[in-house]
Write an enzyme that holds these catalytic residues in place. Structure first.
Site, mmCIF file in Angstrom:
data_model
loop_
_atom_site.group_PDB
_atom_site.id
_atom_site.type_symbol
_atom_site.label_atom_id
_atom_site.label_comp_id
_atom_site.label_asym_id
_atom_site.label_seq_id
_atom_site.Cartn_x
_atom_site.Cartn_y
_atom_site.Cartn_z
ATOM 1 N N GLU A 1 2.898 0.793 -0.268
ATOM 2 C CA GLU A 1 3.488 -0.136 0.307
ATOM 3 C C GLU A 1 4.953 -0.426 -0.008
ATOM 4 O OE1 GLU A 1 1.462 -3.661 -1.155
ATOM 5 O OE2 GLU A 1 -0.363 -3.570 0.304
ATOM 6 N N GLU B 1 -6.468 -1.205 2.953
ATOM 7 C CA GLU B 1 -6.735 -2.259 1.892
ATOM 8 C C GLU B 1 -7.045 -3.528 2.548
ATOM 9 O OE1 GLU B 1 -3.792 -3.305 -1.242
ATOM 10 O OE2 GLU B 1 -3.185 -1.085 -1.359
HETATM 11 C C1 GAL Z 1 -1.388 -4.577 -2.281
HETATM 12 C C2 GAL Z 1 -1.331 -3.444 -3.469
HETATM 13 C C3 GAL Z 1 -2.433 -3.194 -4.230
HETATM 14 C C4 GAL Z 1 -3.136 -4.732 -4.739
HETATM 15 C C5 GAL Z 1 -3.395 -5.434 -3.722
HETATM 16 C C6 GAL Z 1 -3.946 -6.775 -4.087
HETATM 17 O O1 GAL Z 1 -0.292 -5.204 -1.936
HETATM 18 O O2 GAL Z 1 -1.039 -2.210 -2.496
HETATM 19 O O3 GAL Z 1 -2.169 -2.247 -5.327
HETATM 20 O O4 GAL Z 1 -2.036 -5.076 -5.439
HETATM 21 O O5 GAL Z 1 -2.102 -5.977 -2.747
HETATM 22 O O6 GAL Z 1 -4.282 -7.694 -3.332
#
Ligand code: GAL
Length: 664
Positions: free
Chosen positions: A143, A299
């Site tokens: 990110e 994610e």
């Molecule tokens: C994203 C990040 C992850 C985790 C996630 C939590 O921004 O890439 O590592 O922190 O959020 O929702």
């Protein structure tokens, strides 16, 4: 093949847990994990000291279990030793305050030391694992730009000067482009220019937008540096970094060209009943960034988050419905943050595929069920260019239009999403495009608030109309050039001829709750139905265009509000205001009729989502009330022939249907 899995952080767990992880992954149908994203300090406990034994063992274990590895380069969070030895790698805010270690992502992307340390780490990782059969993808950093959108450190200052010199060649060129005789800002050399650090009053807007461009480029340089190192090691796997939807700091149109596959992180709020529509926008943006390569949802959360003030859980079935939404909109993989819920640290309350409460949980059962269903789903068509409608979404314009000192404050993303949401409610499929994109095949292009319009974008939109397309431009468009300067000759200088209108002035509408006497809304009378203008009501005149709608009441009573100009077989529409949500829907319905655009499926409530991938139509019920759907075809999950069926709360079906083909 559909991928399924999540971020796997075995460094947080004793080694005895790892075999259980792999066994459970197999039970859940996991095919791929993203490994080592925040493992820099475990891999490299001190400068010059590398510890790969544990990583070798975990990669081998995964491989034996048939789980593929999306191997992270681990450069997102430098270990504390790095900033202790080299404090100059830390980033700063606009006041010069340093972001210290103790959290994550505390690095200045332009810092030469950070880049050297990252390069050393990636070189070692790539050399070691390039040929490992478990590694099927590379996950660069994490990110980029998240948390720290803009860095104003001394490293950024030095790099910004170099970037500007590359861009302008001479300081005279910069002075000309930035209009620096205004407020005595004329520079004698690049060494006098700073990032837009805290200043007494408004910055030069050209400096602001160039600092945005520079920041996006600087982050991309970090990605490209790592990508080159990985390729130089002989690695042949696809390389990516995870995007964050419409993320303002990074121009993903530019970035997408450098990705082998687009991957995205998306966290809709279960407490927001409309968040599924914003998520749909995000999925369609990801598909549009690289239309011919299926993207991956890298994610999402299996259930509740930890980082909102209130972290509502997902309703039973909602996680699967939102996952299938991504598949319906072009994803070929569903992954989560994270595999096993952490026992310590800031994210211990964040849900995971394997919850802290274990396997006798709704979350685990839903995770296992989804894995099985994805495994059963046959390969889906790529889904590129199934839409006949495109909405223009442009990062440079986003940066420019949100500079201060404008007639009115505009939230560009929200305005673009308003058009998107209106199309989504009407079950019409939409792509997102740049103004300069290849627009062949679209019938209708909507360009909301294209304030900064480059020459190539203007020429492309004109060509689109001349070749028979229909274009809707809306207020506050074609106002400035790439340096945020008015062009000579007023406004709409590039597209005024095409649209057949001229803009005399912008005319802010004050917020409805403001106490003053200013006009807050601008109703329009037109065949498109009830439309109320908000935010701006422009004074325009029609030179060649036909007036379709006029303002009613207020200072613009009877003046043109909505116009159309025919150019060959194409038509260029202009709306001299920004319609409210209801008006956006009415206007879009009118334009869909004018342009001959049909919904993917008709007659469904707005809480039911419909999306297409080639001849596969997906219907998803985002509401708790069951809904009847009629579509003839084959259910891809059950193999049954269907004509109509009832979708329960959060139910979904993938139907291969001869009826759902792209209209001629
Ligand atoms: C994203 C990040 C992850 C985790 C996630 C939590 O921004 O890439 O590592 O922190 O959020 O929702």
């Amino acid at each position: 093949m559909m991928q399924y899995g999540g971020d796997y952080n075995p460094e947080q767990w004793p080694e005895e847990v790892w075999p259980d992880d792999v066994a459970r992954m197999r039970e859940a149908g996991v095919t791929m994990v993203s490994l080592g994203i925040f493992a820099w300090s475990r891999i490299q406990p001190a400068e010059g000291v590398f510890n790969f034994g544990w990583l070798d063992r975990v990669i081998d274990l995964l491989h034996e279990g048939g789980i593929a590895v999306d191997l992270a380069t681990a450069t997102a969070s430098p270990p504390p030793w790095a900033s202790a030895i080299y404090p100059e790698l830390l980033p700063s805010d606009e006041n010069g305050a340093v972001y210290w270690p103790g959290s994550r992502q505390q690095f200045a992307p332009t810092s030469p030391v950070y880049r050297r340390l990252a390069a050393e780490l990636v070189t070692r990782l790539a050399e070691r694992y390039a040929a490992h059969p478990a590694v099927t993808m590379w996950h660069v950093n994490n990110e980029y730009g998240c948390h720290l959108n803009l860095d104003y450190s001394d490293a950024a200052r030095d790099a910004f000067r170099v970037w500007l010199e590359d861009r302008f060649g001479t300081i005279a060129e910069l002075n000309e482009a930035w209009g620096t005789y205004f407020w005595s800002q004329r520079y004698s050399s690049f060494a006098e220019v700073f990032p837009p650090r805290k200043a007494p009053y408004s910055h030069n807007p050209a400096q602001l937008i160039d600092f945005r461009r520079f920041t996006s480029d600087a982050l991309l340089e970090c990605y490209l540096m790592e990508k080159r190192i990985i390729r130089a090691s002989g690695a042949t796997q696809p390389i990516t970094t995870n995007f964050m939807g419409a993320f303002k700091p990074a121009d993903y149109w530019r970035w997408a060209q450098e990705m082998d596959v687009i991957t995205d992180d998306c966290y809709p709020d279960p407490n927001d009943p409309e968040s599924f529509r914003a998520a749909a926008f995000q999925r369609d943006l990801m598909r549009s960034l690289k239309p011919h390569v299926p993207w991956l949802l890298m994610e999402q959360a299996s259930n509740a988050l930890n980082w909102r003030p209130t972290n509502a859980p997902k309703a039973p079935g909602q996680m699967a419905a939102l996952s299938m939404q991504a598949v319906a909109r072009g994803a070929d993989g569903i992954l989560f943050f994270q595999w096993r819920q952490s026992r310590s640290g800031a994210e211990k309350f964040h849900s995971a595929m394997l919850p802290h409460a274990g396997t006798d949980t709704r979350t685990w059962r839903e995770v296992v069920a989804l894995g099985a269903e994805l495994g059963d789903l046959p390969d889906l068509p790529v889904g590129a260019r199934d839409a006949t409608v495109a909405i223009v979404f442009d990062w440079e314009n986003w940066w420019a239009i949100e500079s201060p000192d404008h007639p009115v404050v505009l939230d560009y993303l929200a305005l673009v999403q308003r058009w998107y949401a209106a199309a989504h409610r009407q079950h019409v499929q939409v792509d997102l495009v740049r103004a300069s994109a290849d627009l062949t095949g679209y019938r209708l292009v909507i360009a909301p608030q294209l304030y900064l319009l480059r020459d190539d974008g203007a020429a492309n939109l004109s060509d689109f109309v001349s070749s028979g397309g229909q274009l809707l431009m809306t207020a506050f468009s074609d106002v400035v050039d790439e340096f945020d300067r008015f062009r000579p000759g007023g406004y709409l200088t590039q597209l005024g001829g095409l649209l057949g209108v001229g803009v005399e002035d912008f005319g802010a509408l004050v917020p409805p709750d403001s106490a003053g006497p200013g006009q807050s809304q601008a109703p329009i009378s037109s065949p498109a139905g009830e439309i109320v203008g908000t935010l701006l009501a422009e004074e325009i005149h029609a030179s060649d265009a036909t007036i379709v709608g006029t303002f009613v009441g207020g200072r613009l009573n009877g003046r043109p509000a909505f116009t159309v100009n025919s150019v060959g077989s194409g038509r260029a529409w202009y709306l001299a205001t920004i319609p409210d949500a209801v008006g956006t829907g009415s206007l879009l319905a009118y334009l869909f009729t004018e342009a001959g655009i049909d919904p993917v499926l008709a007659g469904l409530p707005t809480s039911v989502e419909v999306a297409r991938r080639g001849d596969v139509v997906t219907v998803i019920n985002h509401d708790s009330t069951p809904v009847s759907v009629t579509v003839v075809g084959t259910d891809l999950l059950t193999g049954e022939n269907v004509e109509s069926f009832v979708l329960p709360a959060f139910g979904y079906r993938f139907i291969q249907s001869p009826e759902v083909s792209r209209e001629a």
